[in-house]
Design a protein around this motif. Structure first.
Motif, short mmCIF file in Angstrom:
data_model
loop_
_atom_site.label_atom_id
_atom_site.label_comp_id
_atom_site.label_asym_id
_atom_site.label_seq_id
_atom_site.Cartn_x
_atom_site.Cartn_y
_atom_site.Cartn_z
N ASP A 35 -4.00 -8.13 5.73
CA ASP A 35 -4.05 -8.23 7.19
C ASP A 35 -4.60 -9.58 7.66
O ASP A 35 -4.43 -9.96 8.82
CB ASP A 35 -4.92 -7.10 7.78
CG ASP A 35 -4.31 -5.73 7.54
OD1 ASP A 35 -3.10 -5.65 7.24
OD2 ASP A 35 -5.06 -4.73 7.64
N PHE A 36 -5.26 -10.29 6.76
CA PHE A 36 -5.82 -11.61 7.08
C PHE A 36 -4.98 -12.73 6.48
O PHE A 36 -5.43 -13.87 6.39
CB PHE A 36 -7.27 -11.69 6.59
CG PHE A 36 -8.19 -10.78 7.32
CD1 PHE A 36 -8.76 -11.16 8.54
CD2 PHE A 36 -8.48 -9.52 6.83
CE1 PHE A 36 -9.60 -10.31 9.23
CE2 PHE A 36 -9.32 -8.65 7.52
CZ PHE A 36 -9.88 -9.05 8.72
N GLY A 37 -3.78 -12.39 6.03
CA GLY A 37 -2.86 -13.40 5.53
C GLY A 37 -3.02 -13.72 4.04
O GLY A 37 -2.39 -14.62 3.53
N MET A 99 -9.83 -2.96 -0.66
CA MET A 99 -9.46 -4.13 0.17
C MET A 99 -8.06 -4.64 -0.17
O MET A 99 -7.49 -5.43 0.59
CB MET A 99 -10.48 -5.25 -0.01
CG MET A 99 -11.82 -4.96 0.66
SD MET A 99 -12.99 -6.31 0.45
CE MET A 99 -12.30 -7.51 1.60
N THR A 100 -7.51 -4.20 -1.30
CA THR A 100 -6.19 -4.69 -1.72
C THR A 100 -5.13 -3.59 -1.80
O THR A 100 -3.96 -3.90 -2.00
CB THR A 100 -6.29 -5.37 -3.10
OG1 THR A 100 -6.70 -4.40 -4.07
CG2 THR A 100 -7.24 -6.54 -3.08
N SER A 101 -5.55 -2.35 -1.66
CA SER A 101 -4.62 -1.23 -1.87
C SER A 101 -4.81 -0.18 -0.78
O SER A 101 -5.90 -0.03 -0.23
CB SER A 101 -4.88 -0.57 -3.23
OG SER A 101 -4.89 -1.52 -4.26
N ASP A 102 -3.73 0.54 -0.51
CA ASP A 102 -3.84 1.67 0.40
C ASP A 102 -4.50 2.82 -0.35
O ASP A 102 -4.28 3.01 -1.55
CB ASP A 102 -2.46 2.10 0.90
CG ASP A 102 -1.83 1.04 1.80
OD1 ASP A 102 -2.59 0.35 2.52
OD2 ASP A 102 -0.59 0.91 1.77
N SER A 103 -5.30 3.60 0.36
CA SER A 103 -5.98 4.74 -0.27
C SER A 103 -4.96 5.81 -0.64
O SER A 103 -4.00 6.06 0.09
CB SER A 103 -6.99 5.36 0.70
OG SER A 103 -8.03 4.45 0.96
N ALA A 104 -5.18 6.41 -1.78
CA ALA A 104 -4.34 7.53 -2.21
C ALA A 104 -4.71 8.75 -1.36
O ALA A 104 -5.87 8.95 -1.01
CB ALA A 104 -4.57 7.82 -3.69
N LYS A 105 -3.73 9.53 -1.03
CA LYS A 105 -3.94 10.76 -0.26
C LYS A 105 -3.83 11.94 -1.20
O LYS A 105 -2.87 12.05 -1.97
CB LYS A 105 -2.89 10.90 0.85
CG LYS A 105 -2.83 9.71 1.80
CD LYS A 105 -4.04 9.65 2.71
CE LYS A 105 -3.92 8.50 3.69
NZ LYS A 105 -5.08 7.64 3.72
N PHE A 106 -4.83 12.82 -1.15
CA PHE A 106 -4.81 14.00 -2.00
C PHE A 106 -3.67 14.92 -1.58
O PHE A 106 -3.53 15.25 -0.41
CB PHE A 106 -6.15 14.73 -1.93
CG PHE A 106 -6.24 15.89 -2.87
CD1 PHE A 106 -6.37 15.67 -4.23
CD2 PHE A 106 -6.19 17.19 -2.40
CE1 PHE A 106 -6.45 16.74 -5.12
CE2 PHE A 106 -6.26 18.26 -3.27
CZ PHE A 106 -6.39 18.04 -4.63
N GLY A 107 -2.87 15.32 -2.53
CA GLY A 107 -1.69 16.13 -2.22
C GLY A 107 -1.80 17.58 -2.62
O GLY A 107 -0.86 18.35 -2.44
N GLY A 108 -2.95 17.97 -3.15
CA GLY A 108 -3.11 19.36 -3.57
C GLY A 108 -3.10 20.30 -2.39
O GLY A 108 -3.43 19.93 -1.27
#
Length: 180
Positions: A35-37, A99-108
């Protein structure tokens, strides 16, 4: 008297660190370098490493308690310092990942979802609460105020151990949902 002055000397530091770490982590958790380039690759290899770091921390804590119960104070001291260093390493990797990755969403689904969120929420709340406890416990040992050190360590140890173990459990539960 000198021991109490060492503890008092560190009080403001402990308060500052105990407030700063959760606030900075919360802020950085929402910051994405892209987001900061900054065109950085997601550090998607970090979660298993920082989960392993949590697991090693748990083992080190247990071995440290065994060491002190067997009268091996110097070994205990080195192990506890290592546990703090491992926790700091975990924190750095955790923030770098987020800061470099999207958070994983729990799918259970179903009951496992409630179990996961219970473990996650208690892990997060206690990981914040443990910061001042670890620092106070450590400073009391440095000040050679072993009566007070022993008293608080009986509370600090199980909470820190819980945080370390649940860090691994949270990772194991969410790892099937990571996007690489």
């Amino acid at each position: 008297m000198e021991n109490n002055s060492l503890e008092k000397k560190f009080n403001k530091f402990i308060i500052a660190v105990s407030i700063l770490i959760p606030v900075v982590v919360a802020i950085l958790f929402g910051v994405k370098l892209k987001d900061f380039g900054y065109n950085v690759e997601p550090l998607s290899f970090l979660p298993p490493i920082y989960a392993t770091t949590n697991g090693i921390t748990a083992i080190v804590l247990i071995v440290a308690v065994i060491a002190i119960k067997n009268g091996k104070r110097k070994l205990h001291e080195r192990l506890m310092t290592s546990a703090i260093a491992l926790s700091v390493a975990f924190l750095v990797m955790y923030v770098a990942y987020h800061m470099t990755s999207d958070s994983a969403k729990f799918g259970g689904e179903g009951i496992i979802r409630y179990v996961y969120f219970f473990i996650l929420i208690t892990h997060i709340v206690l990981s914040i609460a443990i910061i001042p406890m670890v620092l106070i416990t450590y400073v009391r040992a440095l000040a050679e105020n072993f009566d007070k050190h022993k008293k608080i360590s009986k509370i600090t140890f199980p909470i820190w151990l819980y945080v370390a173990i649940t860090g691994v459990v949270v990772y194991l539960m969410i790892s099937p949902y990571y996007v690489y």
